[in-house]
Design an enzyme around this catalytic site. Structure first.
Site, PDB file in Angstrom:
ATOM      1  N   ARG A   1      32.431  19.717  56.554  1.00  0.00           N
ATOM      2  CA  ARG A   1      33.187  20.911  56.725  1.00  0.00           C
ATOM      3  C   ARG A   1      32.499  22.040  56.063  1.00  0.00           C
ATOM      4  O   ARG A   1      31.778  22.109  55.163  1.00  0.00           O
ATOM      5  CB  ARG A   1      34.395  20.721  56.365  1.00  0.00           C
ATOM      6  CG  ARG A   1      34.712  20.415  55.063  1.00  0.00           C
ATOM      7  CD  ARG A   1      36.217  20.653  54.411  1.00  0.00           C
ATOM      8  NE  ARG A   1      36.375  20.406  53.021  1.00  0.00           N
ATOM      9  CZ  ARG A   1      37.445  20.701  52.437  1.00  0.00           C
ATOM     10  NH1 ARG A   1      38.545  21.057  52.898  1.00  0.00           N
ATOM     11  NH2 ARG A   1      37.364  20.493  50.991  1.00  0.00           N
TER      12      ARG A   1
ATOM     13  N   HIS B   1      39.974  28.830  54.221  1.00  0.00           N
ATOM     14  CA  HIS B   1      39.692  27.952  55.250  1.00  0.00           C
ATOM     15  C   HIS B   1      38.937  28.648  56.574  1.00  0.00           C
ATOM     16  O   HIS B   1      39.081  29.628  56.843  1.00  0.00           O
ATOM     17  CB  HIS B   1      41.283  27.596  56.089  1.00  0.00           C
ATOM     18  CG  HIS B   1      41.846  26.876  55.096  1.00  0.00           C
ATOM     19  ND1 HIS B   1      41.557  25.698  54.364  1.00  0.00           N
ATOM     20  CD2 HIS B   1      43.292  27.313  54.471  1.00  0.00           C
ATOM     21  CE1 HIS B   1      42.639  25.466  53.681  1.00  0.00           C
ATOM     22  NE2 HIS B   1      43.517  26.193  53.679  1.00  0.00           N
TER      23      HIS B   1
ATOM     24  N   LYS C   1      50.265  51.750  28.943  1.00  0.00           N
ATOM     25  CA  LYS C   1      49.612  52.398  30.122  1.00  0.00           C
ATOM     26  C   LYS C   1      48.634  51.540  30.824  1.00  0.00           C
ATOM     27  O   LYS C   1      47.738  50.966  30.258  1.00  0.00           O
ATOM     28  CB  LYS C   1      48.609  53.586  29.496  1.00  0.00           C
ATOM     29  CG  LYS C   1      48.525  54.814  30.495  1.00  0.00           C
ATOM     30  CD  LYS C   1      49.701  55.585  30.849  1.00  0.00           C
ATOM     31  CE  LYS C   1      49.524  56.956  31.155  1.00  0.00           C
ATOM     32  NZ  LYS C   1      50.853  57.374  31.622  1.00  0.00           N
TER      33      LYS C   1
ATOM     34  N   THR D   1      52.872  56.583  26.253  1.00  0.00           N
ATOM     35  CA  THR D   1      51.777  55.986  27.002  1.00  0.00           C
ATOM     36  C   THR D   1      50.552  57.122  27.292  1.00  0.00           C
ATOM     37  O   THR D   1      49.637  56.485  27.442  1.00  0.00           O
ATOM     38  CB  THR D   1      52.228  55.168  28.242  1.00  0.00           C
ATOM     39  OG1 THR D   1      52.974  56.212  29.041  1.00  0.00           O
ATOM     40  CG2 THR D   1      53.394  54.371  27.986  1.00  0.00           C
TER      41      THR D   1
ATOM     42  N   GLN E   1      39.116  20.357  44.372  1.00  0.00           N
ATOM     43  CA  GLN E   1      39.616  19.995  43.112  1.00  0.00           C
ATOM     44  C   GLN E   1      38.374  19.533  42.242  1.00  0.00           C
ATOM     45  O   GLN E   1      38.107  19.810  41.165  1.00  0.00           O
ATOM     46  CB  GLN E   1      40.841  18.771  43.137  1.00  0.00           C
ATOM     47  CG  GLN E   1      42.133  19.482  43.651  1.00  0.00           C
ATOM     48  CD  GLN E   1      42.307  19.275  44.781  1.00  0.00           C
ATOM     49  OE1 GLN E   1      41.438  19.442  45.757  1.00  0.00           O
ATOM     50  NE2 GLN E   1      43.741  19.191  45.223  1.00  0.00           N
TER      51      GLN E   1
END
Length: 285
Positions: A168, A241, A12, A56, A213
């Site tokens: 940035r 971005h 379920k 379920t 990263q």
């Protein structure tokens, strides 16, 4: 030609559960979405024999009954109760997984709340006849640094148009899952969730980033350094971005002040940070 039934499960999905604790004038609230999946000796069901199938709808009812009978304290603990129940009481079920998402609310008064826009708390509990595994997590943790982020020195080929930058906006929406070194008898579920969240946020704030990263690794390392109960942590960091708007046509400069935020396409950075001595992971977590 031989035809064989492969891996299969049923359950379920997305049972909505709100549990109110009315202990005097001050009430407590837990808001969860619970999904159950079961697997085992179910080949007969795929041939039309339902004698080994727990409906379920029964699984859904069990979620609600357990919420009343045992309460809902920590998502991980509630998931373990449910998963162990299904494996222990159903002879044909040898594997159960319960996935839980907790929707946060902020307290406004003794019995008043507002829906919190912060990250959701998550847990995934898997129980077999031999072992229990718990993975905790969070999703929807939106973070942004307006500076201290660069991106340059990357591979360039004939299709590269992205300009290098030494300043940035770095923004992401963190999803994290962490595996416990041991669940023992009483792990600090709630304290660990808050501690991991705080460690991830602090590492994001403190890291001068040369790539998402690098930031991912710093965040995962900080969580493992500060929370010894974690064996490893998996992070998913979409790059939200923010691109500088060209204001030159209007006779205006743009010294990293005006951006357009885009939601797609986006870079997607994923990685796992582990302890060298972490116990082996289950086949899937």
């Amino acid at each position: 030609m031989a035809i064989t039934l492969g891996d299969n499960r049923y359950g379920k999905a997305e049972v909505r559960l709100v549990r109110v604790v009315r202990d005097g004038p001050r009430h407590d609230l837990r808001d969860l979405t619970v999904s159950v999946a079961l697997a085992g000796d179910l080949a007969a069901a795929h041939r039309g024999d339902n004698s080994g199938v727990l409906p379920t709808d029964t699984q859904k009812n069990t979620v609600y009954a357990f919420a009343k009978r045992y309460g809902v304290d920590e998502p991980e603990a509630f998931g373990l109760l449910l998963a162990r129940h299904f494996v222990d009481t159903q002879p044909g079920i040898h594997w159960a997984r319960v996935d839980l998402v907790e929707h946060p609310w902020s307290r406004l008064g003794p019995h008043s709340f507002s829906r919190d826009g912060g990250p959701t708390r998550q847990a995934s509990v898997t129980v077999t006849g031999e072992a229990s595994h718990v993975v905790s997590g969070l999703a929807g943790l939106v973070l942004l640094n307006t500076t201290d982020s660069e991106f340059h020195g990357y591979v360039r080929d004939g299709y590269t148009t992205l300009p290098e930058t030494t300043d940035r906006v770095l923004a992401t929406e963190v999803a994290a899952r962490w595996r416990w070194a041991s669940i023992g008898d009483g792990p600090p579920w709630g304290a660990s969730f808050q501690g991991v969240r705080d460690a991830l946020v602090a590492a994001f704030v403190d890291t001068y980033s040369y790539s998402l990263q690098q930031t991912l690794y710093a965040m995962g390392s900080r969580a493992l350094e500060q929370r010894e109960e974690l064996a490893e942590i998996r992070l998913t960091l979409p790059n939200k971005h923010h691109f500088l708007v060209d204001l030159a046509p209007f006779g205006l400069g743009n010294d990293n002040e005006v951006y357009v935020a885009t939601d797609r396409p986006y870079g997607l950075i994923e990685g796992t940070v582990s302890r060298d001595d972490a116990p082996p992971a289950p086949e899937a977590w």
